[in-house]
Design a protein around this motif. Structure first.
Motif, PDB file in Angstrom:
ATOM      1  N   LEU A  29       1.969  -5.332  -0.178  1.00 60.29           N
ATOM      2  CA  LEU A  29       3.067  -4.422  -0.531  1.00 60.29           C
ATOM      3  C   LEU A  29       2.979  -3.993  -1.985  1.00 60.29           C
ATOM      4  O   LEU A  29       3.256  -2.837  -2.315  1.00 60.29           O
ATOM      5  CB  LEU A  29       4.416  -5.094  -0.258  1.00 60.29           C
ATOM      6  N   ASP A  30       2.573  -4.900  -2.850  1.00 63.55           N
ATOM      7  CA  ASP A  30       2.412  -4.559  -4.267  1.00 63.55           C
ATOM      8  C   ASP A  30       1.280  -3.559  -4.452  1.00 63.55           C
ATOM      9  O   ASP A  30       1.343  -2.672  -5.297  1.00 63.55           O
ATOM     10  CB  ASP A  30       2.156  -5.827  -5.087  1.00 63.55           C
ATOM     11  N   LEU A  31       0.264  -3.657  -3.638  1.00 68.92           N
ATOM     12  CA  LEU A  31      -0.864  -2.738  -3.667  1.00 68.92           C
ATOM     13  C   LEU A  31      -0.470  -1.361  -3.125  1.00 68.92           C
ATOM     14  O   LEU A  31      -0.783  -0.328  -3.711  1.00 68.92           O
ATOM     15  CB  LEU A  31      -2.006  -3.332  -2.838  1.00 68.92           C
ATOM     16  N   ILE A  32       0.236  -1.352  -2.014  1.00 67.74           N
ATOM     17  CA  ILE A  32       0.597  -0.106  -1.334  1.00 67.74           C
ATOM     18  C   ILE A  32       1.693   0.667  -2.073  1.00 67.74           C
ATOM     19  O   ILE A  32       1.643   1.883  -2.182  1.00 67.74           O
ATOM     20  CB  ILE A  32       1.061  -0.389   0.113  1.00 67.74           C
ATOM     21  N   LYS A  33       2.723  -0.049  -2.522  1.00 66.76           N
ATOM     22  CA  LYS A  33       3.885   0.572  -3.171  1.00 66.76           C
ATOM     23  C   LYS A  33       4.515   1.660  -2.283  1.00 66.76           C
ATOM     24  O   LYS A  33       4.590   2.826  -2.649  1.00 66.76           O
ATOM     25  CB  LYS A  33       3.516   1.153  -4.538  1.00 66.76           C
ATOM     26  N   PRO A  34       4.989   1.251  -1.098  1.00 64.96           N
ATOM     27  CA  PRO A  34       5.606   2.243  -0.211  1.00 64.96           C
ATOM     28  C   PRO A  34       6.914   2.763  -0.804  1.00 64.96           C
ATOM     29  O   PRO A  34       7.507   2.127  -1.676  1.00 64.96           O
ATOM     30  CB  PRO A  34       5.870   1.448   1.070  1.00 64.96           C
TER      31      PRO A  34
END
Length: 154
Positions: free
Chosen positions: A100-105
């Protein structure tokens, strides 16, 4: 299905052209109406939905031996067949925090059994400015209930 190493760039490209991305996560072991309604509601928050899917290793770590019932490839294929699911990304950890930290939706959904105070990923969502939406469950619908019913334990 998207590969973990490609997901961040893919999401950035969508956001650059003004598209919104919602993410959710789960095991989605035996798909039932509760899952379908949850995923449909999740999709309503953005243009594209990414399901972060617990790998078999992750499911076993969380749920114990004997789970998952369906293997990760089958679960991913079933999810990809749903019109509301745009992409699936698998993860091995117990939590999708790093992903989630990588994607940053733009939006992240979780079941209404969580609150911002109990959400393990809350700090990541706050740091990245991700809106969190909590979705109510369909009463009586769960993978555990389904397994119990099949096993005549209910």
């Amino acid at each position: 299905m998207l590969r973990r190493e490609n997901i961040a760039e893919f999401v950035r490209n969508l956001q650059k052209i003004g598209k919104t991305v919602v993410a959710t996560n789960g095991c989605f072991d035996i798909l039932h109406v509760g899952h379908v309604r949850y995923l449909q509601k999740t999709k309503s928050f953005a243009d594209y939905m990414i399901v972060l899917l617990n790998s078999d290793k992750s499911v076993r770590s969380i749920k114990g031996e004997g789970r998952p019932i369906n293997n990760e490839n089958d679960r991913a294929e079933i999810l990809c067949a749903l019109s509301c699911v745009d992409y699936v990304v698998m993860f091995d950890e117990d939590s999708p925090r790093d992903l989630l930290d990588l994607i940053k939706p733009d939006v992240y959904t979780k079941g209404a059994d969580y609150t911002m105070e109990t959400l393990p990923e809350a700090d990541i969502m706050i740091k990245n400015g991700t809106r969190v939406e909590f979705i109510e469950f369909v009463q009586g619908k769960s993978t555990t209930n389904t397994i119990n019913k099949i096993s005549n334990k209910e």
